[in-house]
Design an enzyme around this catalytic site. Structure first.
Site, short mmCIF file in Angstrom:
data_model
loop_
_atom_site.label_atom_id
_atom_site.label_comp_id
_atom_site.label_asym_id
_atom_site.label_seq_id
_atom_site.Cartn_x
_atom_site.Cartn_y
_atom_site.Cartn_z
N HIS A 286 0.83 -1.21 0.00
CA HIS A 286 0.00 0.00 0.00
C HIS A 286 0.86 1.26 0.00
O HIS A 286 1.99 1.26 0.51
CB HIS A 286 -1.01 0.01 1.15
CG HIS A 286 -0.41 -0.10 2.52
ND1 HIS A 286 -0.02 0.98 3.23
CD2 HIS A 286 -0.17 -1.17 3.30
CE1 HIS A 286 0.44 0.59 4.42
NE2 HIS A 286 0.38 -0.72 4.47
N ASP B 266 -0.14 4.31 1.22
CA ASP B 266 -0.38 5.25 2.33
C ASP B 266 0.36 4.84 3.59
O ASP B 266 0.77 3.68 3.74
CB ASP B 266 -1.89 5.39 2.60
CG ASP B 266 -2.54 4.08 3.01
OD1 ASP B 266 -2.16 3.03 2.46
OD2 ASP B 266 -3.41 4.09 3.90
N ASP C 114 6.51 -0.07 6.79
CA ASP C 114 5.07 -0.22 6.51
C ASP C 114 4.58 0.92 5.64
O ASP C 114 4.19 1.95 6.14
CB ASP C 114 4.34 -0.25 7.85
CG ASP C 114 2.84 -0.44 7.71
OD1 ASP C 114 2.40 -0.82 6.62
OD2 ASP C 114 2.12 -0.19 8.69
N GLU D 252 -5.05 1.58 2.90
CA GLU D 252 -5.00 0.39 3.74
C GLU D 252 -5.00 0.73 5.22
O GLU D 252 -5.60 0.04 6.03
CB GLU D 252 -3.74 -0.42 3.40
CG GLU D 252 -3.67 -1.80 4.05
CD GLU D 252 -3.14 -1.82 5.48
OE1 GLU D 252 -3.38 -2.80 6.19
OE2 GLU D 252 -2.50 -0.82 5.92
N GLU D 253 -4.33 1.82 5.56
CA GLU D 253 -4.15 2.14 6.99
C GLU D 253 -5.45 2.47 7.70
O GLU D 253 -5.49 2.49 8.93
CB GLU D 253 -3.13 3.27 7.16
CG GLU D 253 -1.70 2.90 6.73
CD GLU D 253 -1.07 1.80 7.59
OE1 GLU D 253 -1.75 1.28 8.48
OE2 GLU D 253 0.10 1.47 7.34
N ASP E 14 0.75 -10.50 0.80
CA ASP E 14 0.63 -9.10 1.22
C ASP E 14 1.57 -8.86 2.40
O ASP E 14 2.21 -9.79 2.90
CB ASP E 14 -0.84 -8.82 1.61
CG ASP E 14 -1.17 -7.33 1.63
OD1 ASP E 14 -0.25 -6.50 1.52
OD2 ASP E 14 -2.36 -6.99 1.76
N HIS F 27 4.15 2.02 13.01
CA HIS F 27 3.04 2.86 13.47
C HIS F 27 3.45 3.70 14.68
O HIS F 27 2.59 4.25 15.37
CB HIS F 27 1.79 2.05 13.82
CG HIS F 27 1.08 1.51 12.63
ND1 HIS F 27 -0.25 1.15 12.64
CD2 HIS F 27 1.49 1.26 11.36
CE1 HIS F 27 -0.60 0.71 11.44
NE2 HIS F 27 0.45 0.75 10.66
#
Ligand SMILES: [Zn+2]
Length: 506
Positions: A124, A126, A158, A192-193, A220, A466
């Site tokens: 992804h 984002d 990520d 996705e986030e 993934d 994150h």
């Protein structure tokens, strides 16, 4: 007296037999060896990608883009940049691509054999927001450490590392002028986030419109190769996510008489809600060892020291011990049970007014062995108070378990073989991913869905995802590129490779 002696004798004999069975099972299981593919660096047929400054700088350029979900201009900029700097891919006659729903990207690499099912590699664009003050460097400046071996930036792991390394692998493949037999897709969503509706769901829809209803497998983001996990062993653990937990969001509310705080009732909405929430927290769903954890322990057993290896090889006897051990660990409890966490509570406006209503939001991450009905029944029984209203506001079921038998599941074998080629001496294990990914959009395309990032991380590195100081090393980035490059080769296989020649059966 003689009777007691006889009972003791029989009991000792039974214990002796059990111990003997445990020891024999342990000895045989820890000595099973499996055939592995040779390491890639030494495998000159395929070639090994050596990271250069051009690719590294490209990656850093994307890290400088603030592609926080819904920052559309930044996501647009990254899309344009990615297409512009990879002309070998986007101008190749073997590659078709399209922008999906404005900001997501779908790339199709046409293989030589159209009869083979294609597969999908997902990432992804984002990233999650940052709290800049917590970082030691600007999270969107791609700052390197002193010797230039590590870059710090939001999205380094990520998921831009994975996204850019897939493109670098494809570019290397095309550069070498060799086309794979099996077609494949690269699908890069843009929300996705937030588990959003605009990215991966539209990629899935677009695949169906293109008559791609089935995929060989989907790989993934997800779990990683972990360092310092096995006590007393240098070996790393390559953890492949074979399922994903679901979730239930609950709104729990209480509405009873309020009033002035100088003349309080014995029970108030806040008190009743507090009790309910407390009961939920201290009475979690029961845990159990499922087939995934059993295989996890089985694969891990040869690396464990005594007596843990005996416990791991003899789940028939030590099952309760393991689920209790897992349940007691905050990070591990999610693989053996549905977890419950209270995330929001609201009540009251004024210091001297007893509120008549109070509510809380509870987030439960559901284990694949628990149904929504079972979880709700448990909640009701635990709270055991009719004044408490429990409503489901949002839910997503756990994902089905993808096959993880390396000798019969071709996709699992292809991924595992590629890990063996790229990483030194790792133990490959299946596991439940406790977070959520875009794979929810591809569940109808295949039963073979895997969640794995080919990157070796310490527990401290994992904690930066994150959070603050997210980072990736050059070594990891280079390894990711080689992983995907080798995977694109290994995925051409049409039957599982024979692994049985030196495997003993118990
Ligand atoms: Zn992610």
């Amino acid at each position: 007296m003689a009777k007691i002696r006889n009972i003791c004798k029989y009991f000792a004999m039974i214990v002796g037999v059990v111990i003997l069975v445990c020891i024999i099972r342990t000895f045989v299981l820890v000595n099973i060896t499996k055939k592995k593919l040779p390491k890639c660096a030494k495998n000159e047929t395929l070639g090994y990608f050596k990271l250069n400054d051009v690719i590294w700088e490209r990656f850093k350029d994307t890290l400088r883009m603030r592609t926080v979900t819904h920052e559309m201009s930044e996501i647009q900029q990254m899309l344009n940049y990615v297409i512009e700097v990879h002309p070998k891919i986007f101008k190749s006659k073997h590659v078709q691509y399209e922008i999906v729903n404005g900001y997501s990207l779908l790339i199709h690499v046409q293989g030589r054999d159209k009869t083979l099912l294609p597969y999908l590699l997902a990432s992804h664009l984002d990233v999650v927001p940052v709290v800049e003050d917590e970082w030691h460097a600007d999270p969107f400046d791609a700052t390197e450490n002193k010797d230039g071996t590590i870059v710090y930036a939001r999205g380094a792991i990520d998921d831009k590392g994975s996204l850019i390394s897939k493109l670098a692998a494809l570019e290397f493949l095309l550069h070498r002028g060799i086309l794979p037999k099996r077609s494949f897709y690269l699908g890069f969503g843009h929300d996705e986030e937030v588990l959003g509706p605009d990215g991966a769901p539209h990629i899935a829809k677009r695949l169906i419109e293109k008559d791609v209803n089935k995929l060989h497998f989907v790989l993934d983001e997800g779990m990683v190769v972990m360092k310092d996990v096995i006590p007393g062993s240098n070996k790393e653990l390559a953890v492949i996510g074979v399922t994903e937990r679901g979730f239930i969001n609950l709104n729990i509310s209480v509405e009873i008489h309020g009033g002035h705080s100088s003349i309080p009732h014995r029970e108030t909405a806040v008190g009743v809600l507090g009790n309910a929430v407390s009961r939920l927290q201290y009475n979690q769903m029961p845990g159990r060892i499922d087939s995934i954890v059993a295989e996890f322990l089985d694969s891990l057993a040869p690396e464990l020291s005594f007596p843990l290896n005996v416990f791991a090889c003899n789940l028939w006897l030590f099952n309760p011990l393991w689920w209790r051990l897992f349940s007691l660990d905050n990070k591990l409890q999610g693989v053996v049970r549905t977890t419950t966490a209270v995330t929001i509570m609201r009540a009251g406006e004024k210091f001297n007014v007893i509120p008549s209503t109070a509510w809380a939001v509870v987030n439960q991450r559901t284990h694949h062995m628990d149904t929504v009905t079972q979880v709700m029944k448990h909640n009701k029984n635990v709270i055991n108070d009719d004044r408490v209203q429990i409503n489901i506001t949002r839910r997503q079921p756990p994902h089905p378990i993808s096959p993880f038998d390396r000798s019969t599941s071709l996709p699992y074998q292809v991924i595992s073989d590629t890990i063996d080629q790229i990483f030194d001496e790792v133990v490959i294990v299946p596991a439940t991913l406790v977070a959520n990914t875009d794979t929810r959009c591809y569940l109808n395309f295949t039963k073979n869905i895997y969640r794995f990032n080919p990157i070796s991380l310490t527990i401290e590195d994992i904690a930066t995802i994150h959070a603050m100081d997210e980072r990736i090393s050059k070594k990891n980035f280079e390894r990711m590129i080689n992983f995907f490059y080798h995977l694109m080769w290994n995925a051409d296989r049409i039957q599982p490779r024979d692994l049985t020649s030196n495997k003993q059966e118990l």
